[in-house]
Design a protein around this motif. Structure first.
Motif, mmCIF file in Angstrom:
data_model
loop_
_atom_site.group_PDB
_atom_site.id
_atom_site.type_symbol
_atom_site.label_atom_id
_atom_site.label_comp_id
_atom_site.label_asym_id
_atom_site.label_seq_id
_atom_site.Cartn_x
_atom_site.Cartn_y
_atom_site.Cartn_z
ATOM 1 N N GLN A 118 -6.728 2.612 7.276
ATOM 2 C CA GLN A 118 -6.559 1.280 6.676
ATOM 3 C C GLN A 118 -5.667 0.491 7.625
ATOM 4 O OE1 GLN A 118 -5.033 2.686 2.915
ATOM 5 N NE2 GLN A 118 -7.087 2.854 2.023
ATOM 6 N N HIS A 119 -6.244 -0.502 8.266
ATOM 7 C CA HIS A 119 -5.487 -1.181 9.323
ATOM 8 C C HIS A 119 -4.522 -2.220 8.765
ATOM 9 C CE1 HIS A 119 -4.958 -4.452 12.351
ATOM 10 N NE2 HIS A 119 -4.468 -3.416 12.987
ATOM 11 N N ASN A 120 -5.048 -3.196 8.040
ATOM 12 C CA ASN A 120 -4.163 -4.225 7.479
ATOM 13 C C ASN A 120 -4.779 -4.793 6.210
ATOM 14 O OD1 ASN A 120 -3.371 -7.328 7.268
ATOM 15 N ND2 ASN A 120 -1.704 -6.230 8.235
ATOM 16 N N GLY A 121 -3.975 -4.895 5.152
ATOM 17 C CA GLY A 121 -4.510 -5.343 3.860
ATOM 18 C C GLY A 121 -3.880 -6.641 3.387
ATOM 19 N N ALA A 122 -3.369 -7.460 4.317
ATOM 20 C CA ALA A 122 -2.675 -8.685 3.894
ATOM 21 C C ALA A 122 -3.601 -9.641 3.138
ATOM 22 C CB ALA A 122 -2.078 -9.389 5.115
ATOM 23 N N ARG A 123 -4.880 -9.671 3.512
ATOM 24 C CA ARG A 123 -5.774 -10.672 2.917
ATOM 25 C C ARG A 123 -6.586 -10.126 1.741
ATOM 26 N NH1 ARG A 123 -7.600 -15.223 5.310
ATOM 27 N NH2 ARG A 123 -9.697 -14.583 4.746
ATOM 28 N N GLY A 124 -6.416 -8.854 1.394
ATOM 29 C CA GLY A 124 -7.168 -8.319 0.254
ATOM 30 C C GLY A 124 -7.374 -6.825 0.379
ATOM 31 N N PRO A 125 -8.153 -6.235 -0.553
ATOM 32 C CA PRO A 125 -8.399 -4.800 -0.478
ATOM 33 C C PRO A 125 -9.035 -4.427 0.857
ATOM 34 C CG PRO A 125 -9.637 -5.812 -2.309
ATOM 35 C CD PRO A 125 -8.854 -6.895 -1.652
ATOM 36 N N TYR A 126 -8.777 -3.194 1.294
ATOM 37 C CA TYR A 126 -9.358 -2.736 2.569
ATOM 38 C C TYR A 126 -10.864 -2.617 2.415
ATOM 39 C CZ TYR A 126 -4.543 -1.512 3.526
ATOM 40 O OH TYR A 126 -3.179 -1.567 3.701
ATOM 41 N N LYS A 127 -11.582 -2.919 3.507
ATOM 42 C CA LYS A 127 -13.043 -2.855 3.463
ATOM 43 C C LYS A 127 -13.532 -2.373 4.820
ATOM 44 C CE LYS A 127 -16.942 -4.028 1.344
ATOM 45 N NZ LYS A 127 -17.403 -2.652 1.634
ATOM 46 N N GLY A 128 -14.485 -1.450 4.803
ATOM 47 C CA GLY A 128 -15.043 -1.001 6.073
ATOM 48 C C GLY A 128 -15.978 0.175 5.873
ATOM 49 N N GLY A 129 -16.840 0.381 6.838
ATOM 50 C CA GLY A 129 -17.914 1.370 6.726
ATOM 51 C C GLY A 129 -17.439 2.811 6.795
ATOM 52 N N ALA A 153 -1.274 -14.854 6.245
ATOM 53 C CA ALA A 153 -1.251 -14.075 4.997
ATOM 54 C C ALA A 153 -0.043 -13.133 4.971
ATOM 55 C CB ALA A 153 -2.550 -13.285 4.847
ATOM 56 N N ILE A 154 0.248 -12.503 6.110
ATOM 57 C CA ILE A 154 1.402 -11.588 6.165
ATOM 58 C C ILE A 154 2.683 -12.350 5.845
ATOM 59 C CG2 ILE A 154 2.837 -10.260 7.788
ATOM 60 C CD1 ILE A 154 0.266 -9.334 9.149
ATOM 61 N N GLN A 155 2.797 -13.548 6.431
ATOM 62 C CA GLN A 155 4.019 -14.329 6.219
ATOM 63 C C GLN A 155 4.101 -14.835 4.782
ATOM 64 O OE1 GLN A 155 3.393 -16.964 9.572
ATOM 65 N NE2 GLN A 155 4.955 -15.898 10.784
ATOM 66 N N LEU A 156 2.973 -15.342 4.252
ATOM 67 C CA LEU A 156 2.980 -15.881 2.886
ATOM 68 C C LEU A 156 3.335 -14.797 1.867
ATOM 69 C CD1 LEU A 156 -0.128 -18.225 2.972
ATOM 70 C CD2 LEU A 156 2.241 -18.919 2.563
ATOM 71 N N ARG A 157 2.864 -13.577 2.129
ATOM 72 C CA ARG A 157 3.151 -12.501 1.180
ATOM 73 C C ARG A 157 4.555 -11.941 1.349
ATOM 74 N NH1 ARG A 157 -2.066 -8.689 0.203
ATOM 75 N NH2 ARG A 157 -0.498 -7.652 -1.055
ATOM 76 N N GLY A 158 5.237 -12.374 2.413
ATOM 77 C CA GLY A 158 6.596 -11.873 2.650
ATOM 78 C C GLY A 158 6.608 -10.409 3.032
ATOM 79 N N TYR A 159 5.505 -9.986 3.674
ATOM 80 C CA TYR A 159 5.407 -8.564 4.051
ATOM 81 C C TYR A 159 6.475 -8.193 5.070
ATOM 82 C CZ TYR A 159 3.223 -4.154 5.432
ATOM 83 O OH TYR A 159 2.984 -2.829 5.702
ATOM 84 N N VAL A 160 6.754 -9.120 5.975
ATOM 85 C CA VAL A 160 7.885 -8.888 6.902
ATOM 86 C C VAL A 160 8.754 -10.143 6.939
ATOM 87 C CG1 VAL A 160 6.806 -7.187 8.409
ATOM 88 C CG2 VAL A 160 6.428 -9.624 8.870
#
Ligand SMILES: NC(=O)c1ccc[n+]([C@@H]2O[C@H](COP(=O)([O-])OP(=O)(O)OC[C@H]3O[C@@H](n4cnc5c(N)ncnc54)[C@H](O)[C@@H]3O)[C@@H](O)[C@H]2O)c1
Length: 429
Positions: free
Chosen positions: A75-86, A422-429
Motif C-alpha cells: 500500500q503506497h499512499n492512501g491520502a486520497r482514499g482507500p488503496y486500489k490496485g491489481g 491531500a497529505i497536507q489537508l489531512r494533516g498527515y505530516v
C-alpha cells in the motif's frame, strides 16, 4: 475454463545500466517535484510505501506435493482514499516490482482524479501450471492471509497479469467469509456477481479512447494507421479489437507463443476467437509471417502499444523503435533511459498512468455501483468512461503544450500536486 499462459518465453530483463522499477518511478516523481517547485519535505513521505506485506501461501498440490508461494500486498499512499490496485500472479514477480506498481497506482488514481490511493498485490506463482482447484485454493489462502488490511474502504484489488474475473470472485468470497458479504471489496468481478458490464474491456477500450482524444488534438485520422500490439491478454486483445473496429490497421500482435505480422492487417476477430477458446495467437488459422519478440517492438508503425509486462523498451532497443507514438498499455513498459531516448528522437510516449487509466476508472465505476447496489448499462459505463478519459487527456495535453514537456512529465506533475495537497489537508505530516 480459461488457462493462463505466462512463462513460455524469457521475461523482459532490463539491461544492467537501468534502474530497478521502484527507483525508476521515484525518478519520475523527483522530476515532477522539481517541475512543480515542491519545496516542502512532504515529498519524503512519497519515497516509500505506507505498508508492505509479504506472506507465505502454502498449497497441497493435486499430486500430494507441497508448494509454498510468496504473496505480497504493498500500500503506497492512501491520502486520497482507500488503496486500489491489481493482483498479479506471475512466477517472476518480486517485492521491488510490486512496490513500483503500487506507487504507479497512487499517481494514476490521482491523475484520473479518482478517490483512491495506490496499492498492488502479487503472488509469485505460475498460474498456467496449476489446476483450477489449486488456483482457487491458493487464491483463497492468499486472500485470507491479507484480509486484515483489505476491505471496501481500506484496499480493493482488481485483475492484473495472470488473474481474471474468476480469481476476483474467489478472492471476494474468501474475504466475505470473514467480513460479511462484500461485493465492493473487489472489482473486475464476473458480471453475475456484481461486476460492472464494461469493466473487463475498460483498460483496452480506455487506451483507444485516449488515442482518439490524442488524434483529435493532433489532427490525426486513425483510419488505416499502422498499429502494433504486444501482448494479447485482457488489455492487448481489447485494444486490438477496438482499433480494428475503428478502421485502423493492426499489422502485428504477440503473446508468449510468439509474434505475427501481416502488413495488410491481421484478422483480429479470428485471433480473439482463438484466444478466447484457450489457444495462443500463433495457433490462429490466419495469414501471417512469424516474427521474434524483439522484431515486433521495432516494426515501423504509427502506434506501438506494449500491453504485456514491464521493462520491454530499454536502452538496449529504444534507438530501434520506429513508432511515431508509444501508447503504454502495460505498466512501466519503458525504462527512464529509454524514455529519454524516445523523447530525444521525437517519439511521443503516452505514459501508463494516463494511457491505461481506463482500467482503474472502470473499477471505480464498479465499486460505486456495488456500494449503491445499482448497475449501469454497458453503454452508460462506456460513455462515462470516455467523458472522464477525454477530460484527463485534455488536461495533460494542455500542460504539455504550455510547458513544452513530455506527457509523462505533465502527468506526474499533475498527480503529484494532488497527492501532496491531500497529505497536507489531512494533516498527515
Ligand atoms: N487488466 C487490467 O485491467 C490492467 C489495467 C492497467 C494496466 N494493466 C497492465 O497491462 C499489462 C497486461 O495486463 P493484462 O491484464 O492484459 O494481463 P494478461 O495476463 O491478461 O495478458 C498478458 C499478455 O501478455 C503476453 N505476454 C507475456 N509475456 C510476453 C512477452 N514476453 N512477449 C509478448 N507477450 C507476452 C501474455 O501471453 C498475454 O497475452 C500489465 O502490465 C498490467 O499491469 C492491466
Amino acid at each position: 475454463m480459461w488457462r493462463f499462459l505466462v512463462t513460455a518465453v524469457e521475461p523482459f530483463i532490463a539491461p544492467v545500466d537501468e534502474l530497478p522499477a521502484d527507483e525508476a518511478i521515484r525518478r519520475h516523481v523527483d522530476e515532477a517535484a522539481r517541475a512543480i517547485g515542491l519545496e516542502s519535505d512532504v515529498g519524503e513521505v512519497l519515497d516509500s510505501s505506507y505498508r508492505e506485506i509479504s506472506v507465505q501461501v502454502p498449497l497441497r498440490r493435486d499430486d500430494g506435493s507441497l508448494l509454498v508461494a510468496r504473496g505480497y500486498r504493498v500500500q503506497h499512499n492512501g491520502a486520497r482514499g482507500p488503496y486500489k490496485g491489481g493482483l498479479r500472479f506471475h512466477p517472476d514477480v518480486d517485492l521491488t516490482e510490486v512496490r513500483a506498481l503500487a506507487s504507479l497506482m497512487t499517481w494514476k488514481a490521482a491523475l484520473l482524479d479518482l478517490p483512491f490511493g495506490g496499492a498492488k498485490g502479487a503472488l509469485r506463482v505460475d498460474p498456467g501450471e496449476l489446476s483450477d482447484r489449486e488456483l482457487q485454493a491458493l487464491t483463497r489462502r492468499f486472500a485470507i492471509s491479507i484480509s486484515h488490511v483489505m476491505g471496501v474502504y481500506r484496499d480493493i484489488p482488481a485483475p492484473d497479469v495472470g488473474t481474471n474475473a474468476q480469481v476476483m470472485a474467489w478472492f471476494m468470497d474468501a474475504f466475505s467469509s470473514r467480513h460479511g458479504y462484500s461485493p465492493a471489496s473487489v472489482t473486475g468481478k464476473p458480471v453475475d456477481l456484481g461486476g460492472a458490464p464494461g469493466r473487463e474491456a475498460a483498460t483496452g477500450r480506455g487506451l483507444v479512447y485516449m488515442l482518439e482524444a490524442a488524434a483529435r488534438r493532433w489532427g490525426w485520422d486513425l483510419t488505416d494507421r499502422r498499429m502494433v500490439v504486444q501482448g494479447f491478454g485482457n488489455v492487448g486483445s481489447w485494444v486490438a479489437r477496438e482499433l480494428d473496429a475503428l478502421g485502423a490497421r493492426v499489422i502485428a500482435v504477440s503473446d508468449v507463443s510468439g509474434a505475427m505480422l501481416n502488413d495488410n492487417g491481421l484478422d483480429i476477430p479470428r485471433l480473439v476467437q482463438t484466444v478466447n477458446a484457450g489457444g495462443r495467437v500463433t495457433d490462429a488459422d490466419i495469414s501471417y509471417v512469424k516474427l521474434s519478440h524483439d522484431e515486433l517492438l521495432t516494426l515501423e508503425c504509427d502506434v506501438l502499444v506494449p500491453a504485456a509486462l514491464g521493462d520491454c523498451i530499454t536502452s538496449a532497443n529504444a534507438r530501434n523503435i520506429q513508432a511515431s507514438v508509444v501508447l503504454e498499455g502495460a505498466n512501466h513498459p519503458v525504462t527512464p533511459q529509454a524514455d529519454a531516448e524516445l523523447a530525444e528522437r521525437g517519439i511521443t510516449v503516452i505514459p501508463d498512468i494516463l494511457a491505461n487509466g481506463g482500467g482503474v476508472t472502470g473499477s471505480y465505476f464498479e465499486w460505486t455501483q456495488n456500494i449503491q447496489q445499482f448497475t449501469w448499462t454497458e453503454n452508460r459505463f462506456n460513455a462515462e468512461l470516455r467523458e472522464r478519459l477525454d477530460r484527463v487527456f485534455d488536461e495533460v495535453a494542455s500542460y504539455v503544450e504550455q510547458r513544452e514537456c513530455t506527457y509523462r512529465q505533465a502527468a506526474y506533475a499533475i498527480a503529484l500536486e494532488r497527492v501532496v495537497r491531500a497529505i497536507q489537508l489531512r494533516g498527515y505530516v
